[in-house]
Design an enzyme around this catalytic site. Structure first.
Site, PDB file in Angstrom:
ATOM      1  N   ASP A 274       0.851  -1.195   0.000  1.00  0.00           N
ATOM      2  CA  ASP A 274       0.000   0.000   0.000  1.00  0.00           C
ATOM      3  C   ASP A 274       0.890   1.250   0.000  1.00  0.00           C
ATOM      4  O   ASP A 274       2.103   1.152   0.314  1.00  0.00           O
ATOM      5  CB  ASP A 274      -0.896  -0.050   1.250  1.00  0.00           C
ATOM      6  CG  ASP A 274      -2.142   0.816   1.116  1.00  0.00           C
ATOM      7  OD1 ASP A 274      -2.443   1.263  -0.008  1.00  0.00           O
ATOM      8  OD2 ASP A 274      -2.825   1.033   2.136  1.00  0.00           O
ATOM      9  N   HIS A 275       0.289   2.417  -0.312  1.00  0.00           N
ATOM     10  CA  HIS A 275       0.978   3.721  -0.309  1.00  0.00           C
ATOM     11  C   HIS A 275       2.456   3.667   0.041  1.00  0.00           C
ATOM     12  O   HIS A 275       2.817   3.530   1.221  1.00  0.00           O
ATOM     13  CB  HIS A 275       0.388   4.624   0.781  1.00  0.00           C
ATOM     14  CG  HIS A 275      -0.981   5.088   0.517  1.00  0.00           C
ATOM     15  ND1 HIS A 275      -1.257   6.136  -0.311  1.00  0.00           N
ATOM     16  CD2 HIS A 275      -2.170   4.646   0.987  1.00  0.00           C
ATOM     17  CE1 HIS A 275      -2.563   6.330  -0.334  1.00  0.00           C
ATOM     18  NE2 HIS A 275      -3.141   5.435   0.435  1.00  0.00           N
TER      19      HIS A 275
END
Ligand code: 13P
Length: 278
Positions: A81-82
């Site tokens: 993620d991110h």
């Protein structure tokens, strides 16, 4: 089986459905998400953020996900993620993640595009899918992502088209009014902007900030190109709340509390999978 997200997102996009991307932080959250995927018979993205590296290393994450996915009937994508650090993205790819998100949304357009393009070259050579972000989400209440001073910057449809053409990214996260965490007031989700982006791109788009987004809005987003929806806060809130209730009632052995937590996670994930598939 562990796969990248390309074919699952393309199919979802064509069928006007969305694949859930659920954050996990430990074995119990991972197992809860995979149990829900088995029960709902749906492909799933299990998403691990670098802020949880103090819970587990990338190698540990890969090992438990591969072992658990092998017992699953459905396809499982292991996604980073991110991540705004390119070296950390390369570490995740080396560890065996099947998908990554490069988040250069805080950078000027040129720099974000150049970095995303580099990541795509390397990731694609390894069979790994890439998500990037243009525009920027605000932080809502109790956000565990971003920071309190994050401000909303809507994604420009024209910039999005140029970004995708230049980078070759597989899916684009758009900023249309959802927030990371829970909403402070009534959400103003700009499906008009989303529609314009989808008309230009015709490719799977990603909605961050799934927790607490009204069901009708989620469905409207899915019919306008959103094929991947991220959920984090509600998995944590629901599981913590039910764990608290359990501990108020009894004094369970830790192994029993852990089994219950797998169940709580699967309940909230199943709820979202039901919404995303209809
Ligand atoms: P929520 O915490 O609002 O569900 O957002 C999750 C997310 O976007 C993960 O990237």
């Amino acid at each position: 089986m562990l796969t990248n997200f390309n074919s699952m997102l393309q199919t979802a996009y064509e069928q006007k459905k969305a694949i859930g991307s659920f954050n996990f932080y430990n074995y119990e959250t991972l197992k809860g998400i995979l149990r829900a995927a088995g029960q709902m018979d749906t492909p799933v993205i299990v998403s691990f953020g670098k802020k949880y590296l103090s819970n587990m290393s990338f190698d540990e994450v890969k090992a438990i996900t591969a072992a658990s996915a092998a017992l699953c009937r459905t396809d499982v994508c292991l996604h980073l993620d991110h991540c705004d650090k390119m070296d950390i993205i390369y570490q995740a790819i080396r560890a065996g993640f099947t998908s990554v998100m490069y988040d250069g949304s805080a950078l000027p357009f040129e720099e974000n595009a150049a970095n995303t393009q580099k990541i795509c070259e390397i990731a694609h050579a390894c069979g790994v899918s890439v998500e990037a972000e243009l525009g920027s989400l605000a932080a809502g209440e109790a956000s565990h992502e971003g920071s309190a001073d994050d401000v909303e910057v809507y994604t420009s449809p024209d910039a999005a088209k140029e970004f995708v053409e230049r980078t070759g990214v597989d899916a684009l996260a758009v900023s249309i009014g959802t927030v990371h965490g829970l909403y402070k007031g009534t959400p103003n989700i700009r499906t008009d902007i989303l529609r314009a982006i989808n008309e230009k791109l015709h490719m799977p788009l990603v909605l961050h900030g799934g927790s607490g987004t009204p069901e009708a809005k989620v469905k409207e987003c899915i019919s306008n190109g959103i094929a991947k929806i991220n959920v984090n806060t509600e998995i944590s809130d629901y599981t913590v709340q039910h764990t608290r209730e359990l501990l108020e009632k009894e004094n369970p052995h830790l192994s029993v509390a852990a089994l219950n937590q797998i169940q709580y996670v699967s309940e909230v994930v199943r709820k979202y999978m039901g919404i995303f598939a209809n």
